[in-house]
Design an enzyme around this catalytic site. Structure first.
Site, short mmCIF file in Angstrom:
data_model
loop_
_atom_site.label_atom_id
_atom_site.label_comp_id
_atom_site.label_asym_id
_atom_site.label_seq_id
_atom_site.Cartn_x
_atom_site.Cartn_y
_atom_site.Cartn_z
N ASP A 193 0.72 -1.19 -0.07
CA ASP A 193 -0.28 0.09 0.06
C ASP A 193 0.79 1.26 -0.08
O ASP A 193 0.23 2.51 0.02
CB ASP A 193 -1.05 0.18 1.08
CG ASP A 193 -0.33 -0.06 2.51
OD1 ASP A 193 0.89 -0.28 2.49
OD2 ASP A 193 -0.97 -0.11 3.23
N SER A 194 2.09 0.89 -0.20
CA SER A 194 3.10 2.19 -0.27
C SER A 194 3.08 2.59 -1.64
O SER A 194 3.17 3.96 -1.98
CB SER A 194 4.62 1.77 -0.12
OG SER A 194 4.82 0.61 -1.02
N ASP A 248 -1.04 -5.97 -0.04
CA ASP A 248 -1.56 -5.29 0.95
C ASP A 248 -3.15 -5.16 1.03
O ASP A 248 -3.68 -4.86 0.28
CB ASP A 248 -0.94 -4.15 1.27
CG ASP A 248 0.38 -4.07 2.14
OD1 ASP A 248 0.26 -4.90 3.10
OD2 ASP A 248 1.11 -3.05 1.81
N LYS A 284 -1.05 -9.54 2.63
CA LYS A 284 -0.57 -8.93 3.89
C LYS A 284 -1.51 -8.07 4.60
O LYS A 284 -2.35 -7.24 4.08
CB LYS A 284 0.90 -8.19 3.47
CG LYS A 284 1.36 -7.88 4.80
CD LYS A 284 3.20 -7.16 4.51
CE LYS A 284 2.97 -5.95 3.76
NZ LYS A 284 2.54 -4.63 4.49
N GLU A 288 -1.55 -5.70 8.48
CA GLU A 288 -0.78 -5.00 9.53
C GLU A 288 -1.37 -5.18 10.74
O GLU A 288 -2.50 -4.97 10.94
CB GLU A 288 -0.58 -3.70 9.23
CG GLU A 288 0.39 -3.43 8.13
CD GLU A 288 0.40 -1.57 7.76
OE1 GLU A 288 -0.10 -1.01 8.76
OE2 GLU A 288 0.99 -1.39 6.57
N GLU A 315 9.06 -3.97 10.61
CA GLU A 315 9.54 -3.12 9.93
C GLU A 315 10.15 -1.92 10.95
O GLU A 315 9.45 -1.89 12.10
CB GLU A 315 8.34 -2.27 9.21
CG GLU A 315 8.89 -0.81 8.68
CD GLU A 315 7.76 -0.50 7.39
OE1 GLU A 315 6.84 -1.16 7.03
OE2 GLU A 315 7.88 0.64 7.19
O1 KIV Z 1 3.47 -1.20 1.59
C1 KIV Z 1 4.77 -1.56 1.59
O2 KIV Z 1 5.65 -1.43 0.63
C2 KIV Z 1 4.96 -2.21 2.60
C3 KIV Z 1 6.74 -2.79 2.84
C4 KIV Z 1 7.56 -1.45 2.85
C5 KIV Z 1 6.98 -3.84 3.76
O3 KIV Z 1 4.62 -2.50 3.42
#
Ligand code: KIV
Length: 341
Positions: A121-122, A160, A190, A192, A259
């Site tokens: 989600d980056s 994510d 993924k 969190e 992280e």
């Molecule tokens: O969203 C992302 O890119 C991440 C990584 C930095 C682990 O969660």
């Protein structure tokens, strides 16, 4: 890892009654009881479990991934299975796992040499220009994941679950995860958080969807932390993080991302659990590393944490190329005779 039918019959994931077959309120109650039991056992019984018991649910998931239910592999036009969750799990303590982020087809083709592509989600920061990861939507994540899936040939693809699509409501979590799996064709999800999202993780896993956890500096909670500084520096937070990691392992997650935490804490987590630990700013005593691709190739310039190694300055290279193009057009140097019809 075994994957014969006897092992599957013994696994908790497949022998318990399907929650979907119960009326909604009963299913919800049964789910809560089961999650409570898992949570309670994480403090005590988890330590008494044998390795075999712990592995059973993850093994069941791996069986599903490998055999595509019918055991006949992908049908015509279906996504070919490249690396599997099983492959990644077996790399623990043997070979370091490499993970890169991917958001589009072009970059994915370049990054497909890594073991795993994370549709993070980056994308909210890197692709959409938001300040945090919170604004990105499920539809947008599916768009990015689909773009990645069109280019992928060998890496495992994890996506994510974005902020607001799984916390606090396990049915919404399952629906969000199913949408990602169905609409993008990705391999895993993924999420969190630790104990606070236990029910959501458990319900997604119970649908046969592989889940990787994410602990430490979890960017979706940035407004709770108030800062992007290193997490788990205090004993209390470090202890809680280790317990959360054990809990996610016990639930059946196939890995955990850590992280921005002290290297000493990630080392403890890596030794305490049976699933791979992937670090970002978490030191070298883990099972693998993840970086945001745009950071490591120097496309982003304003993000400069200590843990980041830039392997090339693409920002500089591309800026020069773009300047040259503009100059050539202005000076009538582009296109030349060979560049026209
Ligand atoms: O969203 C992302 O890119 C991440 C990584 C930095 C682990 O969660």
């Amino acid at each position: 890892l075994k994957s014969n039918n006897t092992d599957l019959a013994a696994s908790s994931a497949l022998t318990r009654p399907a929650l979907g077959a119960l009326p909604p309120e009963k299913a919800e109650r049964a789910q809560s009881q089961k999650v409570r039991r898992a949570s309670e056992s994480a403090g005590g019984a988890i330590r008494d479990e044998t390795r075999k018991d712990r592995g059973s649910r993850a093994e069941a998931l791996q069986f599903h991934c490998h055999n595509n239910h019918t055991g006949r592999g992908p049908g015509k036009g279906e996504q070919k299975m490249s690396k599997t969750v099983n492959d990644i799990m077996q790399m623990k303590s043997k070979e370091k796992i490499t993970v890169l982020t991917g958001y589009d087809s072009t970059m994915t083709t370049l990054c497909d040499k890594a073991d795993v592509i994370l549709v993070g989600d980056s994308a909210s920061n890197v692709m959409a220009g938001h300040k945090t990861t919170l604004p990105i939507t499920l539809d947008e994540m599916i768009y990015h994941a689909s773009s990645v899936m069109r280019a992928i040939e060998r890496a495992l693809v994890i996506v994510d679950l974005p902020f607001g699509t799984y916390q606090g409501n396990s049915i919404e979590a399952l629906n969000s995860a199913i949408r990602i799996m169905k609409e993008s064709g990705a391999n895993a999800i993924k999420m969190e958080g630790g104990e606070e999202i236990l029910e959501s993780v458990d319900r997604v896993l119970s649908a046969g969807i592989p889940v990787i956890g994410h602990l430490g500096l979890t960017p979706q909670s940035i407004y709770k932390f108030g800062t992007y500084t290193v997490r788990a520096q205090e004993n209390k937070e470090a202890k809680r993080l280790i317990e959360d990691a054990k809990l996610l392992d016990k639930l059946g997650c196939f890995g955990i991302v850590l992280e921005k935490i002290p290297a000493s804490v990630s080392k403890k987590v890596t030794n305490a659990i049976n699933i791979p630990v992937i670090g970002i700013g978490a030191g070298s005593d883990v099972d693998g590393q993840v970086l945001v691709t745009h950071d490591l190739v120097g496309l982003s310039t304003e993000f400069n944490p200590r843990f980041l190694r830039r392997y090339v300055d693409l920002n500089d290279i591309m800026s020069k190329a773009i300047k040259s193009y503009i100059k050539d057009v202005k000076n009538l140097n582009f296109p030349n005779k060979n560049e026209q019809y």
